[in-house]
Design a protein around this motif. Sequence first.
Motif, PDB file in Angstrom:
ATOM      1  N   LEU A  33       7.356 -10.038  -8.594  1.00  0.00           N
ATOM      2  CA  LEU A  33       5.978 -10.258  -9.030  1.00  0.00           C
ATOM      3  C   LEU A  33       5.732 -11.691  -9.493  1.00  0.00           C
ATOM      4  O   LEU A  33       4.585 -12.120  -9.608  1.00  0.00           O
ATOM      5  CB  LEU A  33       5.626  -9.285 -10.158  1.00  0.00           C
ATOM      6  N   HIS A  34       6.815 -12.420  -9.769  1.00  0.00           N
ATOM      7  CA  HIS A  34       6.706 -13.816 -10.216  1.00  0.00           C
ATOM      8  C   HIS A  34       7.563 -14.703  -9.323  1.00  0.00           C
ATOM      9  O   HIS A  34       8.535 -15.316  -9.788  1.00  0.00           O
ATOM     10  CB  HIS A  34       7.173 -13.949 -11.672  1.00  0.00           C
TER      11      HIS A  34
ATOM     12  N   VAL B  65       6.197  -3.200  -3.727  1.00  0.00           N
ATOM     13  CA  VAL B  65       5.301  -4.303  -4.091  1.00  0.00           C
ATOM     14  C   VAL B  65       4.460  -4.718  -2.891  1.00  0.00           C
ATOM     15  O   VAL B  65       3.239  -4.931  -3.014  1.00  0.00           O
ATOM     16  CB  VAL B  65       6.112  -5.501  -4.631  1.00  0.00           C
ATOM     17  N   GLN B  66       5.092  -4.826  -1.732  1.00  0.00           N
ATOM     18  CA  GLN B  66       4.384  -5.273  -0.536  1.00  0.00           C
ATOM     19  C   GLN B  66       3.402  -4.228  -0.014  1.00  0.00           C
ATOM     20  O   GLN B  66       2.225  -4.520   0.208  1.00  0.00           O
ATOM     21  CB  GLN B  66       5.393  -5.624   0.556  1.00  0.00           C
ATOM     22  N   GLN B  67       3.872  -2.996   0.137  1.00  0.00           N
ATOM     23  CA  GLN B  67       3.037  -1.971   0.767  1.00  0.00           C
ATOM     24  C   GLN B  67       1.956  -1.441  -0.172  1.00  0.00           C
ATOM     25  O   GLN B  67       0.903  -0.996   0.296  1.00  0.00           O
ATOM     26  CB  GLN B  67       3.918  -0.835   1.277  1.00  0.00           C
TER      27      GLN B  67
ATOM     28  N   GLU C  38      18.185  -1.836  -4.902  1.00  0.00           N
ATOM     29  CA  GLU C  38      17.004  -1.704  -5.752  1.00  0.00           C
ATOM     30  C   GLU C  38      15.997  -2.816  -5.477  1.00  0.00           C
ATOM     31  O   GLU C  38      14.782  -2.588  -5.447  1.00  0.00           O
ATOM     32  CB  GLU C  38      17.412  -1.722  -7.226  1.00  0.00           C
ATOM     33  N   TYR C  39      16.500  -4.021  -5.266  1.00  0.00           N
ATOM     34  CA  TYR C  39      15.620  -5.148  -4.956  1.00  0.00           C
ATOM     35  C   TYR C  39      14.857  -4.889  -3.660  1.00  0.00           C
ATOM     36  O   TYR C  39      13.638  -5.100  -3.589  1.00  0.00           O
ATOM     37  CB  TYR C  39      16.457  -6.426  -4.849  1.00  0.00           C
ATOM     38  N   ARG C  40      15.558  -4.411  -2.641  1.00  0.00           N
ATOM     39  CA  ARG C  40      14.906  -4.111  -1.358  1.00  0.00           C
ATOM     40  C   ARG C  40      13.903  -2.964  -1.510  1.00  0.00           C
ATOM     41  O   ARG C  40      12.814  -2.987  -0.926  1.00  0.00           O
ATOM     42  CB  ARG C  40      15.956  -3.744  -0.308  1.00  0.00           C
ATOM     43  N   LYS C  41      14.294  -1.966  -2.271  1.00  0.00           N
ATOM     44  CA  LYS C  41      13.427  -0.793  -2.478  1.00  0.00           C
ATOM     45  C   LYS C  41      12.110  -1.192  -3.123  1.00  0.00           C
ATOM     46  O   LYS C  41      11.022  -0.822  -2.654  1.00  0.00           O
ATOM     47  CB  LYS C  41      14.171   0.209  -3.356  1.00  0.00           C
ATOM     48  N   TRP C  42      12.190  -1.961  -4.218  1.00  0.00           N
ATOM     49  CA  TRP C  42      10.962  -2.316  -4.940  1.00  0.00           C
ATOM     50  C   TRP C  42      10.176  -3.407  -4.229  1.00  0.00           C
ATOM     51  O   TRP C  42       8.959  -3.511  -4.396  1.00  0.00           O
ATOM     52  CB  TRP C  42      11.274  -2.689  -6.378  1.00  0.00           C
ATOM     53  N   ALA C  43      10.850  -4.206  -3.401  1.00  0.00           N
ATOM     54  CA  ALA C  43      10.129  -5.193  -2.589  1.00  0.00           C
ATOM     55  C   ALA C  43       9.196  -4.476  -1.624  1.00  0.00           C
ATOM     56  O   ALA C  43       8.054  -4.908  -1.394  1.00  0.00           O
ATOM     57  CB  ALA C  43      11.122  -6.074  -1.836  1.00  0.00           C
TER      58      ALA C  43
END
Length: 325
Positions: free
Chosen positions: A105-106, A317-319, A309-314
């Motif tokens: 997000l940042h 965030v995107q979709q 986890e990084y890939r999952k939340w990315a």
Amino acid sequence: MRFIPFAGALFAAALAATTATSAVAATWPARQINLVVPFSAGGGVDNVARVLASGLAKELKQSVVVENRTGAGGLIGGKYVADAAPDGYTLLMGTQTTLAVAPLLHPDAGLDPLKAYAGISKVGSSPLLLVANPGFPAKTVRDLVALAKKEPGKINYGSGGVGTTPHMAMALLALDAGIRMTHVPYKGEQPALTDTIGNQISLMFSNLPVSLPLVRSGRLRALAVSSAARVPTAPDIPTVAESGIAGFEAGTWFAVVAPKGTPPAVVQTLNHAIGRALSDPKLRSTLQNQGVTVQAGSAADLDKYIESEYRKWARVVQQAHISIK
């Protein structure tokens, strides 16, 4: 025969590296270790860190001091540790917020958790509870999905703010279920819970230790827990996954990381010390009373978990078009 000197040089280099590693392991730690918490004192992450610090100090026979460096969704403390000397004396009590969501997000913060840290050990996780006002017509996750599909965007859900774990968990649920709801961010979890009880909003994900007493008292209704399995403290409440959203799992997790480049011997020493600390029955009981399920593991496993986890939340965030702006 020409290759013998080269082979000998390789052997000598390997022996020197092994000797150096052993020397590091034998002398470390030689001074105080700082465990940085990127959130305020007295919060959930801080409480877990302080319990772990006391056990870690006992195992390492060295002072382990919790240092709170707050701001920017945990990025200030996270960046501080990422930029610290990779010597094992400055560690981060990370969560999915600091090690996955906040950097997404940042992006201008310039912190890539996959490049900035060396995993030490996972500590544990705490599930969320999907709760609704008792008057909300949906009594199960299946009911919620059916209602949201019938009335897209009309159901309001709350959270303690954009990017918080409860917000991200609901965004993940909506994506996986193919539904659309309206997010109402609050300045903290408690105001959102108050408005859920007061029927100003319909539902929300909440940290289980906070919301379970409200469910038991009848002020809220529980629909599901966010973990992969039911929790011992509320075995009657189904998981989101068994309620129709296959594979769903979300929650607050805690893990210790160090700056990238920390010597493997130090990583191993810390990993083993954390494992021993977390195996202490008294320490485990203290964490469990805080709603944390203890989950130690190898450093390599943690690195893989953080990446997943990084890939999952990315994706979320995107979709889900999540932005702090």
